[in-house]
Design a protein around this motif. Structure first.
Motif, PDB file in Angstrom:
ATOM      1  N   LEU A  64       1.017  -1.178   0.296  1.00  0.00           N
ATOM      2  CA  LEU A  64       0.684  -0.087  -0.122  1.00  0.00           C
ATOM      3  C   LEU A  64       1.163   1.117  -0.067  1.00  0.00           C
ATOM      4  O   LEU A  64       2.036   0.936   0.649  1.00  0.00           O
ATOM      5  N   ASP A  65       1.181   2.191  -0.849  1.00  0.00           N
ATOM      6  CA  ASP A  65       1.328   4.019  -0.843  1.00  0.00           C
ATOM      7  C   ASP A  65      -0.249   4.123  -0.324  1.00  0.00           C
ATOM      8  O   ASP A  65      -1.035   4.326  -0.596  1.00  0.00           O
ATOM      9  N   VAL A  66       0.508   5.017   0.803  1.00  0.00           N
ATOM     10  CA  VAL A  66      -0.686   5.979   0.899  1.00  0.00           C
ATOM     11  C   VAL A  66      -0.392   8.224   0.698  1.00  0.00           C
ATOM     12  O   VAL A  66       0.827   8.154   1.416  1.00  0.00           O
ATOM     13  N   LYS A  67      -1.462   8.559   0.082  1.00  0.00           N
ATOM     14  CA  LYS A  67      -0.856  10.149   0.081  1.00  0.00           C
ATOM     15  C   LYS A  67      -1.706  10.633   1.027  1.00  0.00           C
ATOM     16  O   LYS A  67      -2.975  11.231   1.617  1.00  0.00           O
ATOM     17  N   ASN A  68      -0.949  11.072   1.725  1.00  0.00           N
ATOM     18  CA  ASN A  68      -2.248  11.905   3.277  1.00  0.00           C
ATOM     19  C   ASN A  68      -1.844  13.298   3.405  1.00  0.00           C
ATOM     20  O   ASN A  68      -1.196  14.515   3.795  1.00  0.00           O
ATOM     21  N   GLY A  69      -3.060  14.188   2.439  1.00  0.00           N
ATOM     22  CA  GLY A  69      -2.463  15.365   2.116  1.00  0.00           C
ATOM     23  C   GLY A  69      -1.647  16.186   1.762  1.00  0.00           C
ATOM     24  O   GLY A  69      -1.699  17.735   0.868  1.00  0.00           O
ATOM     25  N   ALA A  70      -0.920  15.722   0.683  1.00  0.00           N
ATOM     26  CA  ALA A  70      -0.340  17.131   0.014  1.00  0.00           C
ATOM     27  C   ALA A  70       0.977  15.104  -0.746  1.00  0.00           C
ATOM     28  O   ALA A  70       1.325  14.343  -0.252  1.00  0.00           O
ATOM     29  N   GLU A  71       1.553  16.245  -2.002  1.00  0.00           N
ATOM     30  CA  GLU A  71       2.204  15.934  -2.899  1.00  0.00           C
ATOM     31  C   GLU A  71       3.311  15.021  -1.600  1.00  0.00           C
ATOM     32  O   GLU A  71       3.966  14.059  -1.823  1.00  0.00           O
ATOM     33  N   ASN A  72       3.803  15.401  -1.110  1.00  0.00           N
ATOM     34  CA  ASN A  72       4.679  14.738  -0.205  1.00  0.00           C
ATOM     35  C   ASN A  72       4.949  14.468   1.381  1.00  0.00           C
ATOM     36  O   ASN A  72       5.784  14.231   1.738  1.00  0.00           O
ATOM     37  N   TRP A  74       3.770  11.363   1.590  1.00  0.00           N
ATOM     38  CA  TRP A  74       3.461   9.758   0.607  1.00  0.00           C
ATOM     39  C   TRP A  74       4.087   9.021   2.407  1.00  0.00           C
ATOM     40  O   TRP A  74       5.408   8.933   2.384  1.00  0.00           O
ATOM     41  N   GLU A  75       3.289   7.910   2.243  1.00  0.00           N
ATOM     42  CA  GLU A  75       3.987   7.248   2.521  1.00  0.00           C
ATOM     43  C   GLU A  75       3.853   5.438   2.551  1.00  0.00           C
ATOM     44  O   GLU A  75       3.005   5.108   1.509  1.00  0.00           O
ATOM     45  N   ARG A  76       4.284   4.834   2.827  1.00  0.00           N
ATOM     46  CA  ARG A  76       4.457   2.934   2.356  1.00  0.00           C
ATOM     47  C   ARG A  76       4.350   2.129   3.284  1.00  0.00           C
ATOM     48  O   ARG A  76       4.774   2.233   3.950  1.00  0.00           O
ATOM     49  N   LEU A  77       3.234   1.283   3.177  1.00  0.00           N
ATOM     50  CA  LEU A  77       3.021  -0.016   3.998  1.00  0.00           C
ATOM     51  C   LEU A  77       3.181  -0.895   3.282  1.00  0.00           C
ATOM     52  O   LEU A  77       2.194  -1.334   2.853  1.00  0.00           O
ATOM     53  N   GLU A  78       4.420  -1.978   4.578  1.00  0.00           N
ATOM     54  CA  GLU A  78       4.783  -3.840   3.665  1.00  0.00           C
ATOM     55  C   GLU A  78       4.886  -3.738   4.723  1.00  0.00           C
ATOM     56  O   GLU A  78       5.778  -3.638   5.383  1.00  0.00           O
ATOM     57  N   ILE A  79       5.461  -5.557   4.153  1.00  0.00           N
ATOM     58  CA  ILE A  79       6.425  -6.630   4.635  1.00  0.00           C
ATOM     59  C   ILE A  79       6.877  -7.304   3.137  1.00  0.00           C
ATOM     60  O   ILE A  79       6.172  -7.529   2.513  1.00  0.00           O
ATOM     61  N   LEU A  80       7.965  -7.232   3.996  1.00  0.00           N
ATOM     62  CA  LEU A  80       9.367  -8.154   3.024  1.00  0.00           C
ATOM     63  C   LEU A  80       9.238  -8.650   3.085  1.00  0.00           C
ATOM     64  O   LEU A  80      10.004  -9.853   2.198  1.00  0.00           O
ATOM     65  N   SER A  81       9.691  -8.871   4.511  1.00  0.00           N
ATOM     66  CA  SER A  81      10.605 -10.402   4.706  1.00  0.00           C
ATOM     67  C   SER A  81      10.556 -10.751   6.078  1.00  0.00           C
ATOM     68  O   SER A  81       9.814  -9.931   6.863  1.00  0.00           O
TER      69      SER A  81
END
Length: 237
Positions: A64-72, A74-81
């Motif tokens: 998941l990538d989320v944009k929270n209020g402005a173009e600068n 952005w946050e990423r939510l994930e599990i890689l390993s």
């Protein structure tokens, strides 16, 4: 040529409209994401990189990538390993809108925007932090990165997506699950060993040992493990 008042022509036009509606953001690259909404929740998928063992290269990773209020913002939510655990970290706009990751094509498979996304983001972040399997990871059969996204979708009303059929772990449950599918258009019955899923977007799927065998309706395609969809193009090819 079919006349405009021909009932067969009307049926085909209706099916075309339904197909477009069900496709949603099918095939959308991240670079095509809208610029204007201040808030976005974007579900993405990509093939596992070739640096991983060959037996896993057919599989897909979802996050998941989320944009929270402005173009600068952005946050990423994930599990890689197993070692990474749940990761929630800032990314740049360029990363959020990049059409490739690990040299493979990224596709958007779910999208929420505007006020709905604004209300959804804090709940998603909180649920990610409290993910019950955050200390438990297994590439096969699960729980893994795809199981994590399934959990967030099931716990978050309004977040719908259609996984790549090779997203191993998307249907993992330790014991038994019966209920709506994450597409929002179907239902499924699953154990980690075997399961069945039926819906307008997913078509008919049989899950065996976390591998998917199925037929999609919109658009028509055959889904087999280790292979891309055989048929019309879609976001989950």
């Amino acid at each position: 040529m079919l006349r405009a008042n021909n009932p067969v022509a009307s049926i085909w036009r209706w099916l075309a409209l339904v197909s477009l509606g069900l496709a949603g953001c099918a095939g959308m690259p991240p670079s095509a994401l809208p610029q204007e909404p201040a808030n976005l929740v974007v579900v993405k998928t990509v093939r596992i990189p070739t640096t991983e063992p060959w037996v896993s290269r057919f599989a897909s990773h979802t996050w998941l990538d989320v944009k929270n209020g402005a173009e600068n913002a952005w946050e990423r939510l994930e599990i890689l390993s197993k070692e990474s655990g749940v990761m929630i970290y800032p990314i740049t706009s360029a990363e959020a809108r990049a059409d490739a990751r690990w040299t493979n094509r990224v596709e958007v498979i779910g999208l929420v925007s505007g006020d709905a996304a604004e209300k959804m983001i804090p709940a998603l972040v909180e649920r990610a932090k409290n993910y019950p399997d955050r200390a438990n990871y297994s590439a096969w059969p699960g729980p893994n990165s795809n199981t994590f996204i399934t959990y967030l979708a099931r716990e978050t009303p309004g977040l719908h997506l259609q996984f790549n059929h090779n997203a191993v772990g998307k249907d993992y449950v330790p014991w038994f699950y019966v209920g709506p599918s994450v597409t929002g258009t179907g239902w499924q019955v699953d154990t980690w060993l075997v399961g069945l899923q039926i819906g307008l977007r997913e078509g008919i799927e049989v899950h065996l040992l976390q591998f998917t065998f199925g037929i999609s309706i919109f658009p028509p395609a055959l889904k087999l493990p280790f292979l891309p969809k055989l048929g019309f193009s879609s976001a989950t090819d």
